[in-house]
Design an enzyme around this catalytic site. Structure first.
Site, short mmCIF file in Angstrom:
data_model
loop_
_atom_site.label_atom_id
_atom_site.label_comp_id
_atom_site.label_asym_id
_atom_site.label_seq_id
_atom_site.Cartn_x
_atom_site.Cartn_y
_atom_site.Cartn_z
N HIS A 47 56.26 82.47 51.21
CA HIS A 47 56.84 83.74 51.34
C HIS A 47 56.91 84.10 49.69
CE1 HIS A 47 60.93 85.80 50.94
NE2 HIS A 47 59.90 86.69 51.51
N GLU B 272 73.51 95.34 50.79
CA GLU B 272 73.03 94.01 51.24
C GLU B 272 71.65 94.23 51.96
OE1 GLU B 272 74.18 91.61 49.46
OE2 GLU B 272 76.23 92.24 48.67
N PHE C 295 68.81 92.49 54.82
CA PHE C 295 68.94 91.83 56.27
C PHE C 295 69.35 90.36 56.35
CE2 PHE C 295 66.96 90.41 60.14
CZ PHE C 295 67.29 91.52 61.13
C1 LIG Z 1 69.01 89.25 45.15
C2 LIG Z 1 69.05 89.86 46.33
O1 LIG Z 1 68.03 89.65 47.19
C3 LIG Z 1 67.87 90.10 48.55
O2 LIG Z 1 66.63 89.71 49.16
P1 LIG Z 1 66.23 88.47 49.70
O3 LIG Z 1 67.35 87.53 49.83
O4 LIG Z 1 65.03 88.11 49.30
O5 LIG Z 1 66.22 89.05 51.23
P2 LIG Z 1 66.71 90.08 52.11
O6 LIG Z 1 67.95 90.34 51.84
O7 LIG Z 1 66.20 90.01 53.53
O8 LIG Z 1 65.90 91.59 51.54
C4 LIG Z 1 64.58 91.51 51.40
C5 LIG Z 1 63.94 92.63 52.43
O9 LIG Z 1 62.62 92.90 51.86
C6 LIG Z 1 61.78 92.86 52.99
N1 LIG Z 1 60.88 91.51 52.56
C7 LIG Z 1 60.94 90.66 51.91
N2 LIG Z 1 60.12 89.44 52.06
C8 LIG Z 1 59.30 89.83 52.94
C9 LIG Z 1 57.93 89.45 53.57
O10 LIG Z 1 57.61 88.45 53.44
N3 LIG Z 1 57.58 90.01 54.57
C10 LIG Z 1 58.10 91.37 54.93
N4 LIG Z 1 57.66 92.09 56.15
N5 LIG Z 1 59.28 92.04 54.39
C11 LIG Z 1 59.77 91.04 53.51
C12 LIG Z 1 62.50 92.52 54.16
O11 LIG Z 1 62.62 93.97 54.71
C13 LIG Z 1 63.62 91.92 53.75
O12 LIG Z 1 64.69 92.24 54.95
C14 LIG Z 1 68.19 91.57 48.46
O13 LIG Z 1 68.46 91.87 49.72
C15 LIG Z 1 69.16 92.08 47.66
O14 LIG Z 1 69.18 93.45 47.39
C16 LIG Z 1 69.08 91.27 46.16
O15 LIG Z 1 68.07 91.92 45.49
#
Ligand SMILES: C[C@@H]1O[C@H](OP(=O)(O)OP(=O)(O)OC[C@H]2O[C@@H](n3cnc4c(=O)[nH]c(N)nc43)[C@H](O)[C@@H]2O)[C@@H](O)[C@H](O)[C@@H]1O
Length: 465
Positions: free
Chosen positions: A312, A54, A56
């Protein structure tokens, strides 16, 4: 005699007194504690962890589920007056790709203002928990002993005659991956070698965090039958805590917890400096509310934002796993240019996990506009922020934009929506979603507006029983 060594009992009493003052947040009230102060007995420490896959921003939501639960438990029931939620150190997450940064085992204070969290719910960063445990529990033990571990897993069939019922059961016939404590994460509990556990249960669980109260009561009962001091300290752990649902999603308790999730001051500062230097925006010029304490925030909908559009744009795994809803770079640029024209703006700030090559390609598509992207200004700053901190700076910059558009079904986008709701933006400037293609009729993210407590409502009216 003035120089006599304090007895062990006096030392313990004094420690307990200091701990009590810490939790009452009255650290300066007295220089010495009265010798007869009652120790904080019966503390229950609740550790938790989330499935390693999972990301962040889902983890932030799981925290809220538990913080709301623990706060209510503490306020409502005498047995849990001294319950503490222990914040799990951040393991190296799947999305943190940068090499050469120390990115595992990060404490929550690296990302969040833990004092601010603590004003909502009784939480401890992991090292604070270990210190307390050592001081007040087992000073000589090299390990921290967890009485029982509960690994949650879903029921195979959720509905009973078409009805979703809250329930749980200890499962002895669950898949091996759940039953086998060793396969939890391929390593020690919460990736912390100093944790040792006694009993491990695989639990089929369906329902909200509130259901954990029964599970904890049962565990305490089992652990205290025939024990001389039933009010001794206890440590429990819940794994795969993402299985828990919110007690009441999106209600005023959810939003209090969410508002208390202020980012760590150094991250706020980096975002502040960047907004000022690269986007000519300050808190005052953006017309947002950011009082020193979240408790001072008030209902507001007239924030104007800095003179830039924020997008974003989620790339990475979304490009492959969500191909049908994720726009190409060209389609995203077309939609953004249309928005820039509609909002009469010329600057776009892009938050994205795009590769450097994709960023270059995007930049070229905006040759007539100002294209802004945050990257740490030095390797020292990158070391300080780490990948998680850079992502938070991106979120903070988007939170102050005049207009925002995010990615379909990204929790990263959802946390920006929430931040903007707190800061006081209009819903129209916030709840926007990229489509797969310009002009398409596409699915949009859900709109979950902020709920403010009624001025006359006492949200803390839970009664002890
Ligand atoms: C469907 C799910 O979606 C979930 O992603 P989702 O909800 O976008 O969001 P997060 O769970 O936070 O995971 C995406 C991670 O990718 C990086 N990241 C994404 N967008 C940005 C951005 O605009 N700037 C920067 N610096 N970093 C970004 C960051 O480390 C972030 O925590 C995934 O964690 C799961 O694995 C799965 O794929």
């Amino acid at each position: 005699a003035p120089n006599a060594k304090p007895t062990k009992a006096a030392q313990l009493n004094n420690n307990n007194c200091q701990r009590e003052r810490f939790w009452q947040q009255q650290p300066d009230q007295a220089t010495t504690c009265p010798p007869d102060i009652l120790p904080l007995r019966g503390t229950v420490y609740l550790l938790y962890d989330v499935n390693i896959s999972e990301g962040f921003n889902l983890r932030r939501d799981v925290y809220i589920r538990l913080a709301v639960f623990v706060r209510r438990l503490q306020r409502r029931t005498k047995r849990f007056r001294n319950v503490r939620l222990v914040l799990p150190p951040w393991p190296r997450l799947y999305h943190w790709h940068s090499q050469g940064l120390a990115q595992s085992d990060l404490l929550w204070r690296h990302f969040f203002d833990v004092e601010s969290l603590r004003r909502f719910a009784p939480v401890l960063d992991f090292d604070e928990f270990v210190t307390e445990y050592r001081q007040f529990g087992m000073p000589s033990s090299p390990h921290v002993h967890v009485s029982q571990v509960f690994r949650l897993t879903h029921y195979e069939i959720m509905l009973e005659q078409g009805v979703f019922r809250d329930k749980y059961e200890r499962a002895t016939d669950a898949p091996e991956a759940c039953l086998n404590a060793k396969s939890i994460s391929g390593g020690p509990l919460l990736q912390q070698p100093l944790l040792r556990h006694a009993r491990y249960h695989c639990v089929r669980f369906q329902g909200s965090a509130g259901l954990l109260e029964r599970l904890l009561r049962e565990a305490i009962h089992e652990d205290t039958v025939g024990v001389a001091d039933a009010h001794d300290m206890r440590v429990y752990a819940v794994l795969s805590a993402e299985t828990l649902l919110h007690d009441n999603w999106g209600d005023e308790h959810f939003w209090l917890a969410r508002r208390s999730m202020r980012f760590a001051a150094p991250l706020d500062q980096v975002a502040d400096d960047f907004r000022r230097s690269s986007l000519a925006t300050t808190t005052a010029s953006a017309g947002v509310q950011r009082p020193v304490m979240w408790e001072l925030e008030r209902q507001k909908r007239d924030a104007s934002g800095g003179n830039y559009l924020c997008a974003h744009l989620r790339r990475g795994d979304f490009v492959r796993s969500r191909e049908s809803t994720t726009p190409t770079l060209k389609a995203a640029a077309q939609q953004l240019k249309q928005l820039l024209r509609a909002c009469n703006m010329t600057t776009v700030f892009l938050a994205s996990d795009a590769t450097p090559y994709e960023l270059l390609e995007l930049k070229e598509l905006f040759y007539r506009y100002r294209f802004v992207h945050f990257t740490p200004e030095s390797s020292a700053q990158r070391q300080q922020l780490k990948d998680g901190g850079v992502a938070i700076v991106d979120q903070l910059v988007c939170s102050y934009a005049r207009h925002f558009v995010g990615t379909y079904e990204s929790t990263f986008t959802y946390r920006i929506y929430e931040e903007r709701e707190i800061l006081g933006f209009s819903k129209a400037s916030t709840f926007n979603t990229f489509c797969k293609a310009l002009g398409g009729n596409c699915a949009r993210n859900a709109i979950w507006p902020i709920v403010w407590p009624d001025e006359d409502d006492d949200v803390d009216d839970d009664k002890l029983n």
